[in-house]
Enzyme design. Sequence first.
Site: not given
Length: 428
Positions: A93, A117, A336
Amino acid sequence: MEKFVIEGGVPLTGTVVPAGNKNAALPLLAACLLTDEEIVLHNVPRIRDTDAMLVLLEDLGVAVEQRSDNTVVLCAEGVRRTDVDPTLAERIRASFLVAGPLLARFGEALLPPPGGDVIGRRRLDPHLDAFRALGARVEHSRDIRLTAPDGGLQACDFFMDEPSVMGTENALMAAALTPGTSVIRNAASEPHVQDLARMLIRMGAAIEGVGSNVMHVHGLARLGGCEHSVSPDHIEIASFMALAGVTGGELRIRDCVPDDLRMIRLVFQRLGLRSELDGEDVVVPGDQKLVMARDAGGYQVKVEDGPWPAFPADLTSIALALATQSEGTVLIFEKMFENRLIFTDKLVLMGAHIILCDPHRAVISGPARLRGERLESPDIRAGMAMLIAALCADGVSEIGNIRQIDRGYERIDERLAALGARIERQVA
């Protein structure tokens, strides 16, 4: 492919030194692109994600020297391209963290979709909004093309629509190399964001409000090199605390930053795990009987994550594993990421008492007597949660896809074995 084979039931006892913060090391490495001078970084964790970032930087033309196990020297004087290789980008990422430095220094960047992820949607909008506020043109199809206006980026006053950690880091790096004063409002303030700000200050930028949600960045047209040490990883420290707690061991974790652990220690105490500070060390006493606290009035305790200084989202999986061994019931509310708690079926297979209410909420009742099973790690933190469960379970567990765990925890099997764990890395 490799796997961990773990025999549970052995208390982890001894002393461990936490590795450098993964989520700090990645933007700190990317920040080398802001200057043609040498950057020396100490305490860089040797994990898959930092290795992937170094390969990506080398592909862009950065000279990389591994001076010792945890010291890296970088020089971006010879950067020859501003387009990121798609194959390298999909590994992590954090590949998107080169966007701000490339845009600010070279006036352009071409970024493919980043990897990382699969824990839910992770927006790039805060990054792109920051670049637009600085005057950049953003073209977005599958790839993202960023172009600075004639004359370069312009300082701005920018409000982020969410306190995105990586969005704040990209904005910080771009603003540091943009002459004038930029204001970043509703900024993330996690320890790794603070660490990046401290290094940018060493490189010559002046930044006010480090650790707050409003930062004033006094940028320059040119930044210099510096020497910097990556801060200790508070997520890894918390993971070791949980490992000691579920196995009943006594553990000393050396050279921490106690202020980074305030909320973590508070939440773990609610889950029944007591810890003490001894200077810069965290000590987890042995043979604790874990009993969850209740809120005033006898109400059930709840653990929920949020932007710093709230409880970190990266620790909800670890808190959940800890809760399986504590007497009582807790609601864990992961706000989140909508896929973060999906791994709980693996712990249920081991005997954990978990009700997954929806993708964001799970109710855990403990303590549960866990048994060894064969598992696959879907992401870094779920992999650590499985490792925690396996080390306190009866019998032998096998955890596959451990490259996910290796992405975030340096030599975790060797370090756990040094504390008494019965763990082996084997070819799957």
